[in-house]
Design a protein around this motif. Structure first.
Motif, mmCIF file in Angstrom:
data_model
loop_
_atom_site.group_PDB
_atom_site.id
_atom_site.type_symbol
_atom_site.label_atom_id
_atom_site.label_comp_id
_atom_site.label_asym_id
_atom_site.label_seq_id
_atom_site.Cartn_x
_atom_site.Cartn_y
_atom_site.Cartn_z
ATOM 1 N N THR A 195 6.007 -1.781 -0.835
ATOM 2 C CA THR A 195 6.575 -2.583 -1.920
ATOM 3 C C THR A 195 8.093 -2.635 -1.776
ATOM 4 O O THR A 195 8.702 -1.825 -1.057
ATOM 5 N N ILE A 196 8.705 -3.574 -2.469
ATOM 6 C CA ILE A 196 10.173 -3.681 -2.459
ATOM 7 C C ILE A 196 10.800 -2.372 -2.927
ATOM 8 O O ILE A 196 11.806 -1.907 -2.376
ATOM 9 N N GLU A 197 10.196 -1.750 -3.949
ATOM 10 C CA GLU A 197 10.734 -0.500 -4.479
ATOM 11 C C GLU A 197 10.648 0.620 -3.445
ATOM 12 O O GLU A 197 11.572 1.440 -3.324
ATOM 13 N N ALA A 198 9.551 0.659 -2.681
ATOM 14 C CA ALA A 198 9.403 1.683 -1.634
ATOM 15 C C ALA A 198 10.443 1.479 -0.538
ATOM 16 O O ALA A 198 11.051 2.450 -0.053
ATOM 17 N N ILE A 199 10.647 0.234 -0.152
ATOM 18 C CA ILE A 199 11.647 -0.058 0.886
ATOM 19 C C ILE A 199 13.029 0.389 0.428
ATOM 20 O O ILE A 199 13.806 0.956 1.203
ATOM 21 N N GLU A 200 13.331 0.175 -0.843
ATOM 22 C CA GLU A 200 14.635 0.583 -1.363
ATOM 23 C C GLU A 200 14.790 2.103 -1.326
ATOM 24 O O GLU A 200 15.890 2.623 -1.057
ATOM 25 N N GLU B 62 0.800 -1.219 0.000
ATOM 26 C CA GLU B 62 0.000 0.000 0.000
ATOM 27 C C GLU B 62 0.835 1.272 0.000
ATOM 28 O O GLU B 62 0.291 2.386 0.037
ATOM 29 N N VAL B 63 2.148 1.129 -0.011
ATOM 30 C CA VAL B 63 3.047 2.267 -0.218
ATOM 31 C C VAL B 63 3.986 1.879 -1.351
ATOM 32 O O VAL B 63 4.782 0.943 -1.210
ATOM 33 N N ASP B 64 3.871 2.570 -2.498
ATOM 34 C CA ASP B 64 4.734 2.232 -3.629
ATOM 35 C C ASP B 64 5.915 3.210 -3.705
ATOM 36 O O ASP B 64 6.078 4.083 -2.846
ATOM 37 N N GLU B 65 6.728 3.052 -4.726
ATOM 38 C CA GLU B 65 7.956 3.853 -4.849
ATOM 39 C C GLU B 65 7.655 5.349 -4.892
ATOM 40 O O GLU B 65 8.283 6.146 -4.188
ATOM 41 N N GLU B 66 6.674 5.746 -5.692
ATOM 42 C CA GLU B 66 6.325 7.163 -5.813
ATOM 43 C C GLU B 66 5.805 7.720 -4.487
ATOM 44 O O GLU B 66 6.169 8.828 -4.073
ATOM 45 N N GLU B 67 4.961 6.939 -3.802
ATOM 46 C CA GLU B 67 4.413 7.390 -2.526
ATOM 47 C C GLU B 67 5.497 7.475 -1.455
ATOM 48 O O GLU B 67 5.440 8.347 -0.575
ATOM 49 N N ALA B 68 6.482 6.581 -1.516
ATOM 50 C CA ALA B 68 7.606 6.648 -0.575
ATOM 51 C C ALA B 68 8.352 7.967 -0.740
ATOM 52 O O ALA B 68 8.716 8.622 0.249
#
Length: 392
Positions: free
Chosen positions: A283-288, A257-263
């Motif tokens: 997402t994995i991308e958000a964590i990165e 529920e949190v993607d790269e853009e939202e991060a």
């Protein structure tokens, strides 16, 4: 109608298999194997004697009558009872399995096996359940983040005065919001599957608003019922891009529920602490994005806590329910809450110390709590397996 039921018993090196039962049409063996694998390490981080497992069925409770759901619970437990027990495997609830379903499952187990034992957690308070269990995941999440804030600021700050964005509106989100308010923070958002409810005044959500949301959820109505109070409802949106300036973000609804853009939006909004109340909320991308920011900014970086540590309060109190059942005791709310606080404090310190030991940060760099959680959970289980001769 024929449904498939499953129970994955993954690892019992630390104690009986422990993990929820999920009734949802997306359930299959692959999903449950992954969830059971994650559960091993989450349970290890609680410090309690629990192994990891997961189960459920591809049964969809939506659109079914109460009696149809009850009959399915009976049919499911008639087979499952052969494989579980208080010292073998102790399931709990999960998606589609609330306290009501736990009652029907427990009654069937007792009828089939002819004995009362603490074979399920999340039971009713008058027949073996623990106080604080409904609140545990939300409370534990806030306790964990409170330690993050205090460590990061050298004890100078807490939730007091912080703007906190929360997604979801179920048990986890509701009780996390109430605890944030109690600790002096301002809750600025909640959400449901259709959109987000954003506070429009400086006071944010108040306890009576959370009570109203709880009632709305029981009635299975959307959060639009609270629109035009001191809130605005943004259809089709998650809270992260709608809340403006925010200090803490607690995704507490569902996975991814949190993607790269939202991060990136959260970082730009001044967010310093993010912790998952839901399983794999980012997402994995958000964590990165969060981890790269941590590496690059050192002393002014964002702190990210994965769900296997931050939302372990629920399964922790399930473990405390097992302990109470074994002793035929019932602890007070205060006793359970104190134990929960201690468990979340120990989990944070364990993740922090492990990150420092195995992932040596650069000078001034914040330790990686995600690496610390993964390594701490794994090493504890691996050490127990080695001690018990599972490999040489």
């Amino acid at each position: 109608m024929v449904n498939n039921g499953y129970r994955v018993q993954f690892n019992s090196a630390l104690g009986p298999y422990k993990g929820g039962l999920r009734f949802h049409p997306t359930v299959n063996l692959s999903v449950l194997k992954f969830l059971g694998f994650e559960q091993i390490f989450k349970n290890a981080l609680t410090g309690l004697n629990m192994g990891g497992g997961k189960g459920g069925a591809d049964f969809n409770p939506k659109g079914k009558s109460d009696n149809e759901i009850r009959k399915f619970c009976v049919a499911f437990m008639r087979e499952l009872n052969k494989h579980i027990g208080a010292d073998t495997d102790v399931p709990a609830g999960d998606i589609g399995v609330s306290g009501r379903e736990i009652g029907w499952l427990f009654g069937t187990y007792r009828a089939q096996r002819g004995r009362w034992e603490g074979v399920l957690t999340g039971k009713g308070g008058s027949w073996g359940g623990s106080l604080i269990r409904p609140e545990a995941t939300g409370y534990g999440l806030v306790y964990y983040v409170d330690h993050m804030i205090k460590y990061a600021t050298g004890g100078k700050e807490s939730f007091a005065g912080k703007r906190v964005a929360i997604s979801g509106s179920g048990n986890v989100a509701q009780y996390a919001a109430l605890k944030v308010i109690e600790l002096g923070g301002t809750v600025v958002s909640m959400s449901d599957s259709k959109g987000s409810l954003i506070a429009t005044d400086e006071k944010g959500f108040q306890p009576d608003h959370i009570s109203a949301i709880a009632e709305i959820k029981v009635q299975r109505k959307p959060l639009t019922a609270l629109e035009n109070h001191p809130f605005k409802y943004v259809a089709g949106a998650r809270p992260w891009k709608e809340v403006g300036k925010v200090d803490v973000a607690l995704p507490s609804a569902t996975q991814n529920e949190v993607d790269e853009e939202e991060a990136k939006v959260l970082i730009d909004a001044g967010c310093k602490f993010i912790a998952e109340g839901s399983n794999m909320g980012c997402t994995i991308e958000a964590i990165e994005v969060f981890e790269n920011h941590r590496r690059a900014n050192k002393g002014d970086a964002i702190w990210y806590a994965p769900g296997k540590a931050a939302n372990a309060g629920g399964v922790a109190v399930s473990g405390l329910e097992m302990a109470q059942n074994s002793q035929r005791l019932r602890w007070t709310s205060e006793e359970v809450d104190e134990r929960l606080k201690g468990i979340m404090k120990d989990a944070f310190e364990n993740c922090l110390a492990t990150a420092k030991e195995y992932v040596t940060p650069a000078e001034g760099e914040f330790p990686s709590l995600v690496a610390g959680a993964n390594i701490a959970g794994f090493t504890k289980v691996a050490a127990a397996m080695r001690d018990q001769g599972d490999w040489w």
